[in-house]
Design a protein around this motif. Sequence first.
Motif, PDB file in Angstrom:
ATOM      1  N   THR A 281     -16.054  32.001 -42.612  1.00  0.00           N
ATOM      2  CA  THR A 281     -17.271  31.444 -42.020  1.00  0.00           C
ATOM      3  C   THR A 281     -17.403  29.950 -42.289  1.00  0.00           C
ATOM      4  O   THR A 281     -18.345  29.325 -41.843  1.00  0.00           O
ATOM      5  N   LEU A 282     -16.434  29.367 -43.016  1.00  0.00           N
ATOM      6  CA  LEU A 282     -16.589  27.974 -43.440  1.00  0.00           C
ATOM      7  C   LEU A 282     -16.501  27.008 -42.253  1.00  0.00           C
ATOM      8  O   LEU A 282     -17.368  26.148 -42.076  1.00  0.00           O
ATOM      9  N   ALA A 283     -15.442  27.122 -41.458  1.00  0.00           N
ATOM     10  CA  ALA A 283     -15.290  26.220 -40.310  1.00  0.00           C
ATOM     11  C   ALA A 283     -14.621  26.979 -39.172  1.00  0.00           C
ATOM     12  O   ALA A 283     -13.540  26.622 -38.717  1.00  0.00           O
ATOM     13  N   PRO A 284     -15.254  28.062 -38.716  1.00  0.00           N
ATOM     14  CA  PRO A 284     -14.567  28.957 -37.773  1.00  0.00           C
ATOM     15  C   PRO A 284     -14.147  28.265 -36.477  1.00  0.00           C
ATOM     16  O   PRO A 284     -13.058  28.510 -35.978  1.00  0.00           O
ATOM     17  N   GLN A 285     -15.013  27.364 -35.950  1.00  0.00           N
ATOM     18  CA  GLN A 285     -14.670  26.760 -34.655  1.00  0.00           C
ATOM     19  C   GLN A 285     -13.640  25.647 -34.817  1.00  0.00           C
ATOM     20  O   GLN A 285     -13.082  25.174 -33.831  1.00  0.00           O
ATOM     21  N   THR A 286     -13.404  25.201 -36.037  1.00  0.00           N
ATOM     22  CA  THR A 286     -12.427  24.133 -36.267  1.00  0.00           C
ATOM     23  C   THR A 286     -11.069  24.719 -36.650  1.00  0.00           C
ATOM     24  O   THR A 286     -10.031  24.277 -36.169  1.00  0.00           O
ATOM     25  N   VAL A 287     -11.096  25.730 -37.523  1.00  0.00           N
ATOM     26  CA  VAL A 287      -9.847  26.404 -37.900  1.00  0.00           C
ATOM     27  C   VAL A 287      -9.310  27.188 -36.700  1.00  0.00           C
ATOM     28  O   VAL A 287      -8.126  27.145 -36.383  1.00  0.00           O
ATOM     29  N   GLY A 288     -10.219  27.900 -36.016  1.00  0.00           N
ATOM     30  CA  GLY A 288      -9.804  28.717 -34.882  1.00  0.00           C
ATOM     31  C   GLY A 288      -9.196  30.023 -35.349  1.00  0.00           C
ATOM     32  O   GLY A 288      -9.062  30.271 -36.549  1.00  0.00           O
ATOM     33  N   TYR A 289      -8.833  30.850 -34.377  1.00  0.00           N
ATOM     34  CA  TYR A 289      -8.230  32.132 -34.722  1.00  0.00           C
ATOM     35  C   TYR A 289      -6.904  32.288 -34.002  1.00  0.00           C
ATOM     36  O   TYR A 289      -6.638  31.614 -33.011  1.00  0.00           O
ATOM     37  N   SER A 290      -6.064  33.171 -34.537  1.00  0.00           N
ATOM     38  CA  SER A 290      -4.801  33.534 -33.905  1.00  0.00           C
ATOM     39  C   SER A 290      -4.794  35.043 -33.831  1.00  0.00           C
ATOM     40  O   SER A 290      -4.635  35.726 -34.834  1.00  0.00           O
ATOM     41  N   ASP A 291      -5.011  35.543 -32.638  1.00  0.00           N
ATOM     42  CA  ASP A 291      -5.204  36.980 -32.478  1.00  0.00           C
ATOM     43  C   ASP A 291      -4.335  37.497 -31.340  1.00  0.00           C
ATOM     44  O   ASP A 291      -4.128  36.809 -30.343  1.00  0.00           O
ATOM     45  N   ILE A 292      -3.831  38.733 -31.529  1.00  0.00           N
ATOM     46  CA  ILE A 292      -2.949  39.341 -30.533  1.00  0.00           C
ATOM     47  C   ILE A 292      -3.623  39.418 -29.181  1.00  0.00           C
ATOM     48  O   ILE A 292      -3.037  39.099 -28.154  1.00  0.00           O
ATOM     49  N   ILE A 293      -4.883  39.853 -29.173  1.00  0.00           N
ATOM     50  CA  ILE A 293      -5.540  40.110 -27.902  1.00  0.00           C
ATOM     51  C   ILE A 293      -6.261  38.866 -27.400  1.00  0.00           C
ATOM     52  O   ILE A 293      -6.197  38.534 -26.222  1.00  0.00           O
ATOM     53  N   HIS A 294      -6.921  38.151 -28.313  1.00  0.00           N
ATOM     54  CA  HIS A 294      -7.780  37.063 -27.862  1.00  0.00           C
ATOM     55  C   HIS A 294      -7.104  35.701 -27.901  1.00  0.00           C
ATOM     56  O   HIS A 294      -7.749  34.691 -27.672  1.00  0.00           O
ATOM     57  N   GLY A 295      -5.809  35.688 -28.198  1.00  0.00           N
ATOM     58  CA  GLY A 295      -5.076  34.428 -28.166  1.00  0.00           C
ATOM     59  C   GLY A 295      -5.404  33.568 -29.371  1.00  0.00           C
ATOM     60  O   GLY A 295      -5.854  34.068 -30.406  1.00  0.00           O
ATOM     61  N   SER A 296      -5.169  32.263 -29.243  1.00  0.00           N
ATOM     62  CA  SER A 296      -5.437  31.401 -30.377  1.00  0.00           C
ATOM     63  C   SER A 296      -6.225  30.182 -29.924  1.00  0.00           C
ATOM     64  O   SER A 296      -6.182  29.783 -28.767  1.00  0.00           O
ATOM     65  N   THR A 297      -6.964  29.610 -30.877  1.00  0.00           N
ATOM     66  CA  THR A 297      -7.839  28.480 -30.574  1.00  0.00           C
ATOM     67  C   THR A 297      -7.713  27.435 -31.677  1.00  0.00           C
ATOM     68  O   THR A 297      -7.141  27.683 -32.731  1.00  0.00           O
ATOM     69  N   ALA A 298      -8.318  26.277 -31.415  1.00  0.00           N
ATOM     70  CA  ALA A 298      -8.500  25.196 -32.377  1.00  0.00           C
ATOM     71  C   ALA A 298      -7.202  24.892 -33.142  1.00  0.00           C
ATOM     72  O   ALA A 298      -6.140  24.805 -32.538  1.00  0.00           O
ATOM     73  N   LEU A 299      -7.286  24.732 -34.477  1.00  0.00           N
ATOM     74  CA  LEU A 299      -6.081  24.351 -35.237  1.00  0.00           C
ATOM     75  C   LEU A 299      -5.021  25.442 -35.167  1.00  0.00           C
ATOM     76  O   LEU A 299      -3.822  25.158 -35.140  1.00  0.00           O
ATOM     77  N   GLU A 300      -5.429  26.714 -35.157  1.00  0.00           N
ATOM     78  CA  GLU A 300      -4.454  27.805 -35.058  1.00  0.00           C
ATOM     79  C   GLU A 300      -3.608  27.652 -33.797  1.00  0.00           C
ATOM     80  O   GLU A 300      -2.446  28.023 -33.782  1.00  0.00           O
ATOM     81  N   GLN A 301      -4.202  27.107 -32.750  1.00  0.00           N
ATOM     82  CA  GLN A 301      -3.460  26.910 -31.508  1.00  0.00           C
ATOM     83  C   GLN A 301      -2.644  25.608 -31.562  1.00  0.00           C
ATOM     84  O   GLN A 301      -1.437  25.613 -31.309  1.00  0.00           O
ATOM     85  N   SER A 302      -3.326  24.506 -31.922  1.00  0.00           N
ATOM     86  CA  SER A 302      -2.647  23.206 -31.826  1.00  0.00           C
ATOM     87  C   SER A 302      -1.543  23.063 -32.868  1.00  0.00           C
ATOM     88  O   SER A 302      -0.551  22.386 -32.635  1.00  0.00           O
TER      89      SER A 302
END
Lengths: 478, 448
Positions: free
Chosen positions: A85-106
């Motif tokens: 919960t610290l910086a969810p929109q900045t760290v981003g997620y890497s998920d099988i179904i929902h893809g990846s975002t933010a730093l997890e993507q870049s």
Amino acid sequence: MNRSISRVFWAMAAGFLVLTGMLGYWQVVHAGAINDRPGNPQAIRRSQLIARGPILAADGRPLAVSVSNNASGQVIYHRTYPNGTLAPQTVGYSDIIHGSTALEQSQNGWLTGDYGAESLLVRLGLRSRRGAAVHTTIVPAAQAIANQLLAGQRGAVVALDPRTGAVLVMASSPGFNLNDVSGHFASILKQPGSPLLNKTVQHGYPPGSTFKVVTVTAALESGLYTPQSRFDDTGTVNASGHPLHNFNGERFGPHDLTFALTNSINTTFAKIGLVLGAQRLGSTMQAFGFGRAPSVDLPAGMVVPSGRTASTGHILPSDQAGEDTARIAIGQEQLSVTPLQNAMIAAGIAGKGTIMTPYLVQRVTDTGGSVLMTHRPSVFSKATTPKVAAEVTAMMRNVVKEGTGTAAALSGLDVAGKTGTAETGVAGINDAWFIGFAPSSAARVAVAVLIENTASQGGVVAAPIARAVMQSIIARSN
Amino acid sequence: MSRRTRELGLLVPAAAVALLGAMSVANAQSRSLEAGPIAVIGVIAGLFLLMHIALRLRASQADPYLLPIVATITAIGMVTLYRINPVLAREQVLWLGVATAVFICTLAFIPDHHVLEQYRYIFGLSAVALLMATVVFGTDISGAKLWIRLPGGQTVQPSELTKILLVVFLAGYLRDKRELLAIPTRRVLGMSMPPMVVLGPMLVIMGTCLAVLGLLNDFGTPLLYFGVFVAMLYVASGRVGYVVAAFGLFIVGAVAIWAVVPHVQARVDTWLHPFAEAQGSGYQLVQSTYALANAGLVGPGWGQGFLLGDRGHYVVPVLDTDFIFTAYAAELGFLGAVALLCLFIVLVARGFTIAAQAPDGFSKLLAVGLATTIGVQAFVIVGGIVRVIPLTGVTLPFMSYGGSSVVTNFAIIGLLAVVSHRSRVPYRPRVPRKVRRDAALAAEGIGE
């Protein structure tokens, strides 16, 4: 007969050659496109086989790590977020179904070990594939304070180190828990306030009076004004055929430019805007970075530029001739500014006129700890001259000392800042801002705080958050 | 070095493939190499040794490369099967035992393949009868009614056995009518044709077989029979015209079936656009293509691909039979798959060499037919997987799980061994001892 026998054999050999050709097409030539098809379970499993590198905060605290477990004889990894919960929109997620975002993507290339000759060595079986660790600039203590003070409200906080451009805080509220993405994505989507949106970079807001920092910079640069220039406020100015008033309908009478910024006098800045005109105002906006978005190490296109929203919906870097420069000068007229851009304005004044390129990734290390990449600070733009920056700093210090921004004052430290309260079009509902930096003489932190949809003002709701975040960062660097 | 010693030496690499393969599968699954696979590999090696000994005793001059190539393909197949389903792999070893027995019996009871020639019509008619029996007694497995359930619960696939019967029939028949086929007497549609009485019986038997298979909803086997038929017809007559005519008929027939049978249209659509129905009719092909593409040039290695889901289910449907090639190529990559295809084409090449070296027409036609059977069957299933042709469910020889297929294919190898042995050592029927002694005495001029 033997001639026919040999011909039949060659026909069959030709058939097998066709098989080989098609097989090569699927397995080698066209394999990349097949692997990239959405829903390809092979690609999903392959990504699970890689020990994805961790994403770490500035103090080494893990923000994202991979945990191994056993699935039908194979070791597979899944991603967990120890501080989800610290910086969810900045760290981003890497998920099988929902893809990846933010730093997890870049940062995927580093995180999956797909860099340099590494993938070749893995391919040759000389090395097992291990992702590199991405060390970010996020300061967890300050980020946590920002989250805590934003809680229950919609808003965003960005804190930059004006000397380097390091993003120390990038907080967006409401947040979510990154660990919920794989199992409870629908419930995240259902929450009000767009928790997935990184409000610091992905959305622009009317800047309100914080934009007066840009206006006053343009005014001083023009040579037409000094901090001591005199004005007389009657409470109303006629601009583009409509009267323009001060906040709460106040009348200030005779005053100088410093006083006008300290008390955020709309009529005075509207007059300045009319005098400066679209061209001078526009070129100062561009110098502050309007119209072009730094990537901040995030995926391409994630950071939106700031500027004037044209009737086409595009963001223009600056004003067009013939626009209402009186209202632009006070931060209205469809201006759209991201919290990041507003923090960059503060950082530009704090940095004696120079804006450093904001960045999130400090360095990348491999599993053995050797450094693969270190960020080299670079200049993003020259916002203004050191002389003008010093004058604006003095005026902004006054805002905190005795003006609208007193709630940002820190004991024992000089804080410079500017409040803003932008009308949203709905009566009584504002977007409240504070931008500032400290210590004003040699700034170590520049900050922008936004509270959306509040009945209150920037000096009341945003300034205290800025104060707490700056205090936390300065305490850390002492 | 004698032919049989060379064969024995070449069996060693096949055993190495099996051992290394089983080891890499076990390693990939982080298990130690248990006693099970080693014992099973020992059993398989023993079966091939038995076949080798049978060859030494009964066909000492047979081609020395047939058995080692088959052993290598079998080893690859067994490792692949063991990797995706160890239980099926163990069952398949039993079938390999039956196949070994059939191979040895072929050598023991058919010392000379020429005896088969006189029974050609019996073979042809039995083929038709077997397929007819399938229509009547057949059991539906995965959409095609190709299996007959035995009282013991086992199922056999008569269409596998039928292919040998048809090849023997065609070899005998074409040998008999060769000269007539080569001399056309009239023209039909601008093409020279032999008298109908020459073609008639063959066309009736072939046509009936293809039609019956079509009724059984099987399109891979008719394709196989047709390919073998055309190859043998061409070798017998030396006339390209027949091949052209046959393909013309085939295309007309295929288009007609396509126009009439809706599910054939669906299958062609799936062939051309599998991704359009990725969750429906195209699912098998799409999943197979994903698995192939994932492997790339060299592949992750045996046991390292993603073939089994978390609950142990196949990620690609029917992975143990129709898609056994995918199971292999998904882990050994393009290079491994090409190596396997090379093994098949070399095996076919040996069959054609045996045909070329054989002294008489029947032997040549028989060897061509048998070798073509293996080659075309591999082409039909691999071609379906890599989308050269529409996918039809036939087994990959020596690799797919299933008893009928492996038993039939070892019978084919046995027959090829006999043909190659007999082209070097012409058959001299053993005469009863008394007759032989009388002859010897007569030669020596000692009378009573």
